[in-house]
Write a protein that holds these residues in place. Structure first.
Motif, mmCIF file in Angstrom:
data_model
loop_
_atom_site.group_PDB
_atom_site.id
_atom_site.type_symbol
_atom_site.label_atom_id
_atom_site.label_comp_id
_atom_site.label_asym_id
_atom_site.label_seq_id
_atom_site.Cartn_x
_atom_site.Cartn_y
_atom_site.Cartn_z
ATOM 1 N N GLU A 23 31.248 39.603 40.120
ATOM 2 C CA GLU A 23 30.802 38.219 40.218
ATOM 3 C C GLU A 23 29.382 38.205 40.772
ATOM 4 O O GLU A 23 29.031 39.036 41.612
ATOM 5 C CB GLU A 23 31.722 37.415 41.154
ATOM 6 C CG GLU A 23 33.104 37.165 40.573
ATOM 7 C CD GLU A 23 33.884 36.087 41.312
ATOM 8 O OE1 GLU A 23 33.350 35.473 42.259
ATOM 9 O OE2 GLU A 23 35.047 35.856 40.943
ATOM 10 N N HIS A 81 28.408 30.692 41.438
ATOM 11 C CA HIS A 81 28.898 32.055 41.260
ATOM 12 C C HIS A 81 29.504 32.176 39.875
ATOM 13 O O HIS A 81 29.781 31.170 39.219
ATOM 14 C CB HIS A 81 29.862 32.474 42.382
ATOM 15 C CG HIS A 81 31.212 31.858 42.331
ATOM 16 N ND1 HIS A 81 31.458 30.571 42.741
ATOM 17 C CD2 HIS A 81 32.412 32.356 41.938
ATOM 18 C CE1 HIS A 81 32.745 30.312 42.604
ATOM 19 N NE2 HIS A 81 33.362 31.380 42.106
ATOM 20 N N HIS A 83 32.324 33.779 37.067
ATOM 21 C CA HIS A 83 33.682 34.271 36.847
ATOM 22 C C HIS A 83 33.638 35.143 35.595
ATOM 23 O O HIS A 83 33.639 34.619 34.482
ATOM 24 C CB HIS A 83 34.655 33.100 36.633
ATOM 25 C CG HIS A 83 35.092 32.438 37.888
ATOM 26 N ND1 HIS A 83 35.942 31.355 37.903
ATOM 27 C CD2 HIS A 83 34.815 32.720 39.187
ATOM 28 C CE1 HIS A 83 36.169 30.991 39.169
ATOM 29 N NE2 HIS A 83 35.484 31.795 39.970
ATOM 30 N N SER A 91 38.831 29.058 41.920
ATOM 31 C CA SER A 91 40.054 29.791 42.243
ATOM 32 C C SER A 91 40.605 29.227 43.554
ATOM 33 O O SER A 91 39.926 28.454 44.242
ATOM 34 C CB SER A 91 39.738 31.277 42.396
ATOM 35 O OG SER A 91 38.920 31.476 43.538
ATOM 36 N N ASP A 94 38.240 30.120 46.113
ATOM 37 C CA ASP A 94 37.019 29.304 46.062
ATOM 38 C C ASP A 94 37.246 27.982 46.802
ATOM 39 O O ASP A 94 36.377 27.511 47.537
ATOM 40 C CB ASP A 94 36.631 28.977 44.602
ATOM 41 C CG ASP A 94 36.129 30.200 43.853
ATOM 42 O OD1 ASP A 94 35.693 31.163 44.495
ATOM 43 O OD2 ASP A 94 36.197 30.175 42.610
HETATM 44 ZN ZN LIG Z 1 35.363 31.818 41.940
#
Ligand SMILES: [Zn+2]
Length: 134
Positions: A23, A81, A83, A91, A94
């Protein structure tokens, strides 16, 4: 909505591609104009986790980026960020780590051939998608 110019979008894409399979992450500086947020400075940061599933920004780089944007009269608008293998949705981690409800959280998914960029505001553990214009 959040507005990102094409050059900065390309910068994020290139960074995300360069960091594969991990990532990639970074910070977004800019200013607010009424309801809109205009990104003017994109900072590419190191993912110290060096992971394909999560990220942590280098604290020193984070500090330097915020210092730089303040010196330019800009403010921290949010972060981004990538993925590499999952959709452009926050997520669980996250969401858990999104401590500032005022920040815009950009997620770039490289799962499909065509990259997908989405932006969220995250408040009390709930992510709400916002509009992004490039
Ligand atoms: Zn993430």
């Amino acid at each position: 909505m959040i507005i990102l110019n094409r050059q900065d979008y390309q910068k994020i894409l290139n960074h995300a591609a360069a960091e594969l399979p991990n990532e990639a992450c970074g910070l977004l500086g800019g200013y607010e104009d009424g309801e809109n947020r205009i990104v003017t400075n994109v900072y590419l940061l190191r993912n110290v986790d060096e992971s394909a599933e999560h990220f942590s920004m280098d604290p020193k780089e984070q500090f330097e980026a915020v210092k730089d944007m303040r010196s330019k009269g800009r403010q921290l608008l949010g972060n981004f960020h990538s993925h590499p293998k999952t959709p452009a949705m926050p997520s669980k981690e996250d969401i858990r780590l999104a401590l500032d409800e005022n920040l815009s959280y950009l997620i770039l998914s490289l799962k499909e051939e065509k990259p997908v960029l989405k932006v969220f505001r995250i408040k009390n553990g709930v992510a709400e998608e916002k509009l992004i214009v490039i």
